[in-house]
Design an enzyme around this catalytic site. Structure first.
Site, PDB file in Angstrom:
ATOM      1  N   HIS A   1      -7.369  -5.280  -1.571  1.00 41.82           N
ATOM      2  CA  HIS A   1      -6.156  -4.533  -1.282  1.00 41.82           C
ATOM      3  C   HIS A   1      -5.266  -5.302  -0.301  1.00 41.82           C
ATOM      4  CE1 HIS A   1      -3.721  -0.948  -0.982  1.00 41.82           C
ATOM      5  NE2 HIS A   1      -3.917  -0.852   0.328  1.00 41.82           N
TER       6      HIS A   1
ATOM      7  N   GLU B   1      -9.057  -3.594  -7.219  1.00 34.26           N
ATOM      8  CA  GLU B   1      -8.556  -2.544  -6.325  1.00 34.26           C
ATOM      9  C   GLU B   1      -8.724  -1.134  -6.893  1.00 34.26           C
ATOM     10  OE1 GLU B   1      -5.050  -2.793  -3.929  1.00 34.26           O
ATOM     11  OE2 GLU B   1      -4.566  -4.751  -4.790  1.00 34.26           O
TER      12      GLU B   1
ATOM     13  N   SER C   1       0.836  -1.195   0.000  1.00 33.96           N
ATOM     14  CA  SER C   1       0.000   0.000   0.000  1.00 33.96           C
ATOM     15  C   SER C   1       0.880   1.258   0.000  1.00 33.96           C
ATOM     16  CB  SER C   1      -0.962  -0.037   1.187  1.00 33.96           C
ATOM     17  OG  SER C   1      -1.965   0.941   1.073  1.00 33.96           O
TER      18      SER C   1
END
Length: 297
Positions: free
Chosen positions: A268, A238, A144
């Site tokens: 995610h 995503e 991320s």
């Protein structure tokens, strides 16, 4: 018809989701993420250290080689997250890569906005070099925001004249602070975790008025020449799908050996859900396979 594991996870995540349009309560979000963390496996050794002035953890699975190190940056939008929230993931990456994982507790916004995280990333890399690791013995990974931080750290380290590590891994990378790619809109409903309204709040907290196209904030706008081979993982549903696509495209245009893998229907950072999601285990195994291949090359 019985739910598949990924369908069940998506449903649970939607049930737990908060309104992304509401003003972000940082302390509450941090506490919630800490509570939702999975427990690290009992056979993972956890050693707390001071790395370049930062609290950090060495995570070592049985068989981890002492001459292989992964500098791993946790996700959380540069605002939330910690080694505690990602300890279980880091431990399993140590297992599949047969390497020791160093996870620094890098500074977060809003207390320490951009470029604090990048500074801490480079400091962590320098610290590993000071411990006697050669660049060829080191890989850098993250998920991320941590995935974007991987590339920003590499760019900054290169610009400071440091030799590049052996490889890099970006899991569901957030690599464009403009939050303007198509998938922020086209996949907003499908993604149960990352919403456009919420991630733009995190971007504002991290940037603190800085240019969202600054290459060290949004490495999709950086010159990536000279960076090491990189593996990029992203789920097909995503919100950050197009960030990963653009990162791969830019890396290849700049001569970087980039391997992009889009995993069907995955959420995610699905790797973090490995205790309950078969594809999470498979994703971690693929990360380990890639890193072992790079170290063997």
């Amino acid at each position: 018809m019985e739910e598949t594991p990924i369908e069940k996870l998506q449903r649970i995540l939607r049930e737990k989701a908060t309104d992304p349009r509401a003003p972000m309560q940082v302390a509450e979000r941090r506490e919630l993420m800490e509570k939702m963390s999975f427990k690290v496996k009992d056979d993972i050794t956890v050693e707390t250290v001071q790395a370049a002035g930062l609290e950090a953890e060495w995570l070592r699975a049985p068989g981890a080689q002492k001459d292989r190190a992964i500098l791993y940056f946790h996700g959380g939008g540069y605002v939330i997250g910690s080694p505690n929230t990602h300890r279980a993931l880091g431990g399993e990456i140590s297992r599949t890569s047969q390497a020791s994982v160093l996870m620094p507790d890098y500074r977060l916004a809003p207390e320490a906005p951009f470029p604090a995280a990048v500074e801490d990333g480079v400091s962590g890399y320098r610290w590993l070099l000071d411990q006697g690791f050669t660049p060829a013995q080191i890989a850098i990974g993250g998920d991320s925001a941590g995935g974007g931080l991987v590339v920003a750290t590499l760019v900054s380290a290169r610009d400071q004249g440091l030799a590049m590590p052996r490889a890099a891994v970006c899991i569901s990378p957030w690599s464009d602070m403009t939050c303007s790619n198509e998938s922020y809109r086209t996949r907003d409903a499908a993604d149960p975790m990352v919403k456009h309204a919420g991630i733009t709040q995190m971007a504002a907290l991290y940037l603190n008025g800085a240019d969202p196209k600054d290459p060290l904030a949004s490495p999709n706008f950086a010159d990536l020449t000279g960076l090491p081979p990189v593996l990029i993982h992203v789920g097909s549903d995503e919100t950050l799908h197009d960030d990963a696509i653009a990162l791969d495209r830019k890396a290849k245009a700049d001569g970087v050996q980039s391997t992009l893998e889009v995993w069907d229907k995955m959420v995610h950072v699905w790797h973090a859900f490995h205790p309950i999601l078969p594809e999470g285990k498979e994703g971690i195994e693929r990360v380990g396979e890639f890193l072992c291949q790079q170290w063997a090359a």
